[in-house]
Write a protein that holds these residues in place. Structure first.
Motif, short mmCIF file in Angstrom:
data_model
loop_
_atom_site.label_atom_id
_atom_site.label_comp_id
_atom_site.label_asym_id
_atom_site.label_seq_id
_atom_site.Cartn_x
_atom_site.Cartn_y
_atom_site.Cartn_z
N ASP A 121 24.15 47.98 -51.72
CA ASP A 121 24.77 49.24 -51.35
C ASP A 121 25.52 49.06 -50.02
OD1 ASP A 121 22.89 50.54 -49.02
OD2 ASP A 121 21.79 49.21 -50.36
N PRO A 122 26.43 49.98 -49.69
CA PRO A 122 27.23 49.83 -48.46
C PRO A 122 26.40 49.69 -47.19
CG PRO A 122 28.21 51.48 -49.88
CD PRO A 122 26.89 51.13 -50.50
N THR A 123 25.27 50.39 -47.09
CA THR A 123 24.48 50.29 -45.87
C THR A 123 23.85 48.91 -45.72
OG1 THR A 123 22.50 51.21 -46.92
CG2 THR A 123 24.01 52.76 -45.88
N SER A 124 23.41 48.32 -46.82
CA SER A 124 22.85 46.96 -46.76
C SER A 124 23.92 45.95 -46.37
CB SER A 124 22.24 46.58 -48.11
OG SER A 124 21.16 47.42 -48.44
N VAL A 125 25.13 46.13 -46.93
CA VAL A 125 26.24 45.25 -46.58
C VAL A 125 26.54 45.36 -45.08
CG1 VAL A 125 28.71 44.83 -46.91
CG2 VAL A 125 27.25 45.29 -48.88
N ALA A 126 26.51 46.57 -44.55
CA ALA A 126 26.77 46.78 -43.12
C ALA A 126 25.73 46.06 -42.27
CB ALA A 126 26.80 48.27 -42.81
N PRO A 197 19.30 66.12 -49.19
CA PRO A 197 20.70 66.49 -49.47
C PRO A 197 21.72 65.55 -48.84
CG PRO A 197 19.41 68.45 -48.99
CD PRO A 197 18.50 67.29 -48.75
N GLN A 198 21.43 65.03 -47.64
CA GLN A 198 22.38 64.14 -46.97
C GLN A 198 22.58 62.83 -47.72
OE1 GLN A 198 21.10 62.45 -43.24
NE2 GLN A 198 18.93 62.65 -43.79
N HIS A 199 21.64 62.48 -48.59
CA HIS A 199 21.77 61.27 -49.39
C HIS A 199 22.68 61.48 -50.60
CE1 HIS A 199 17.57 60.35 -47.67
NE2 HIS A 199 18.48 59.69 -46.97
N PRO A 207 34.38 58.57 -48.85
CA PRO A 207 33.94 58.43 -50.24
C PRO A 207 32.43 58.30 -50.36
CG PRO A 207 34.72 56.32 -49.43
CD PRO A 207 34.92 57.31 -48.31
N TYR A 208 31.72 58.34 -49.22
CA TYR A 208 30.29 58.09 -49.21
C TYR A 208 29.49 59.36 -48.92
CZ TYR A 208 32.51 53.60 -48.16
OH TYR A 208 33.34 52.49 -48.17
N ALA A 209 28.20 59.30 -49.24
CA ALA A 209 27.30 60.38 -48.88
C ALA A 209 27.20 60.49 -47.36
CB ALA A 209 25.91 60.13 -49.48
N LYS A 210 26.73 61.62 -46.88
CA LYS A 210 26.66 61.85 -45.43
C LYS A 210 25.81 60.79 -44.73
CE LYS A 210 27.42 66.86 -45.43
NZ LYS A 210 26.84 68.19 -45.09
N SER A 211 24.67 60.45 -45.31
CA SER A 211 23.80 59.47 -44.66
C SER A 211 24.47 58.09 -44.62
CB SER A 211 22.45 59.39 -45.38
OG SER A 211 22.63 59.01 -46.74
N SER A 213 27.72 57.48 -44.68
CA SER A 213 28.83 57.55 -43.73
C SER A 213 28.33 57.38 -42.30
CB SER A 213 29.56 58.89 -43.87
OG SER A 213 30.23 58.97 -45.11
N ARG A 214 27.21 58.03 -42.01
CA ARG A 214 26.65 57.91 -40.66
C ARG A 214 26.24 56.47 -40.34
NH1 ARG A 214 21.62 57.42 -39.79
NH2 ARG A 214 20.98 58.50 -41.69
N ILE A 215 25.61 55.82 -41.29
CA ILE A 215 25.13 54.46 -41.06
C ILE A 215 26.30 53.49 -40.90
CG2 ILE A 215 23.85 52.54 -42.09
CD1 ILE A 215 22.00 54.69 -43.37
N ILE A 216 27.33 53.64 -41.72
CA ILE A 216 28.52 52.78 -41.57
C ILE A 216 29.14 52.99 -40.19
CG2 ILE A 216 30.85 52.29 -42.43
CD1 ILE A 216 29.82 53.17 -45.22
#
Length: 497
Positions: A121-126, A197-199, A207-211, A213-216
């Motif tokens: 997922d994008p957060t793991s890639v980050a 909900p933020q997930h 294009p991402y969920a709020k959580s 987007s925050r982590i990226i």
């Protein structure tokens, strides 16, 4: 060594008691629970269990409570938890023991996740990308953003308690200060993480969920800090890439071609003649060869190519591409390396894509994103660049690998000199809203050292952050940073119940 536990909690009456019960098995020095924005009985439960309660009526935002707890804590070791995930006491003891053994930071080891998921997922890639940029690739996706984790008192002083609010930044500061990092425990916090909900709710202008987007944004902010500390390439070498190599020929476009090819010569190769023949069969009417070329080689090439451009020193193939782009006149321009073994069916799809209103045709390497052991650092970093510019569907598309093809209008927009740093050229093209198509091609790729590769991508990210902001215009999730500034200025602040 005394151990302080810090829990952030918001409406966690169902789980917070069990979280605290596991902590008490470890004989803690203190348990600090920062309750914020709760409307249930979380505060009553915390008080009844004899913990230190820090209460805030309004939500503080993610990780603000951890930073406040870090300011308030008196222990030699600080362990951070969330109020909704019960961590077994044995894992908590492993964290504290690791700090007692001399480490400064103890992380949750999530290496096992890589063995189970089919796609990162994008957060793991980050997380993986940041560790790679910080020259700590062995950490994989292990990060301060995942609970439980622990800091020594020394780490808190080096990092700054207020920076706990942004875990990737805190980790970056810690690594740049050469703090010792371990990952001694591996409790499963993935399947037990409550879906909120933020997930699920997509963030504004993302294009991402709020959580997500925050982590990226948190990771881009950390990279911004790295750039501030180490320079636009994050401390990686550039091998003299600040200027184009000296060119022996005057730049002059010989003709108005339909199909051009720029062939970079960085190696002595027996494949060049075959490649030139294949380009001719593909109806390429302008072939420009660029490299350090002696008189004998120049003479042998004259009959097969439109132009030979000799540069006066050895350089990377991407520098040769930039020089070639300045000399060619074609509408569809293919970039190849002279040592590549390419057939007609390999070359034609790139030209056909560009001739059918595609701006950029790249070599499709997305299948290599599935590599897990070892992780394919190149694919991960290329993937992160697309994630950062909010183009996740492009996955690992890039201009790093050849062959690729560009329409002339793309080069006119981004500047031929941008091709010297492929990720930067790619980023500039993305910002121009170009169309991109991937061409399937089985081909082994050679590339520059990872140091050059990482530096190129950090430089591209630097350019992007300059055009947006230090978070790439990603939300920070509404973190109440003002309250931390008040605490730094005036000391501890706690609302009464």
């Amino acid at each position: 060594m005394n151990v302080s536990y810090i829990i952030q909690a918001q409406n966690e009456e169902v789980t917070v008691g069990r979280v605290i019960a596991e902590i008490k098995k470890t004989n803690p020095y203190e348990i600090i629970v920062v309750v914020n924005g709760s409307t249930d009985k979380t505060s009553d439960i915390v008080r009844s269990l004899g913990c230190t309660l820090l209460y805030y009526k309004e939500p503080l935002g993610i990780n603000v409570g951890k930073a406040i707890g870090a300011f308030y804590a008196k222990g030699d070791i600080l362990i951070f938890l969330d109020g909704d995930i019960v961590i077994p006491s044995k894992d908590l003891l492993r964290l504290s023991q690791s700090i007692k053994d001399g480490h400064d930071i103890a992380l949750n080891d999530l290496t096992w996740v890589l063995k189970r998921v089919k796609k990162l997922d994008p957060t793991s890639v980050a997380k993986i990308t940041l560790n790679l940029f910080l020259q700590r690739g062995e950490l994989g996706m292990n990060a301060l953003g995942a609970i439980p984790n622990a800091l020594s008192r020394r780490a808190v002083k080096k990092i700054g308690w207020w920076n706990v609010i942004d875990p990737p930044l805190a980790q970056t500061i810690g690594i740049l200060h050469h703090l010792s990092i371990s990952a001694p425990a591996s409790p499963n916090v993935i399947s037990t993480n409550k879906i909120r909900p933020q997930h699920r709710t997509v963030a504004k202008n993302s294009p991402y969920a709020k959580s997500t987007s925050r982590i990226i944004g948190d990771h881009l902010q950390a990279i911004h800090y790295l750039i501030q500390e180490k320079g636009v390439r994050g401390g990686y070498p550039d091998n003299g890439l600040r200027s184009l190599p000296k060119i022996d020929e005057r730049i002059k476009r010989e003709k108005n071609a339909k199909r051009s090819a720029v062939v970079s010569l960085t190696l002595q190769t027996n494949e060049l003649s075959k490649l030139l023949d294949t380009l001719k069969k593909a109806s390429v009417d302008e072939i420009i060869v660029v490299g350090t070329i002696d008189k004998q080689m120049r003479s042998s090439l004259q009959e097969k190519v439109t132009k030979v451009v000799s540069i006066s020193q050895d350089c990377r193939s991407c520098a040769s591409r930039a020089v070639g782009a300045m000399h060619c006149s074609g509408e569809a321009i293919l970039f190849v390396d002279g040592h590549q073994q390419l057939g007609l069916t390999d070359i034609l799809p790139f030209y056909e894509a560009v001739e059918n209103r595609v701006d950029v045709a790249v070599h499709n390497e997305n299948e290599r994103l599935k590599d897990r052991y070892p992780l394919n650092a190149k694919m991960i970093v290329q993937n992160f660049l697309n994630i950062a510019v909010k183009k996740p569907r492009l996955q690992s598309h890039s201009l790093v690998s050849v062959p690729h093809a560009l329409h002339r209008r793309v080069i006119e927009k981004i500047g031929a000199e941008s091709l010297m740093i492929p990720p930067l050229a790619y980023l500039k093209a993305i910002l121009e809203n170009v169309s991109i198509r991937a061409v399937q091609l089985k081909l082994k790729q050679q590339m520059d050292s990872l140091a050059i590769f990482f530096g190129d991508h950090i430089e591209a990210i630097h350019y992007y952050l300059q055009t947006t902001n230090e978070r790439g215009r990603f939300t920070d999730g509404g973190k109440n940073r003002e309250i931390l500034e008040e605490i730094k200025k005036w000391g501890f602040k706690n609302e009464s119940i």
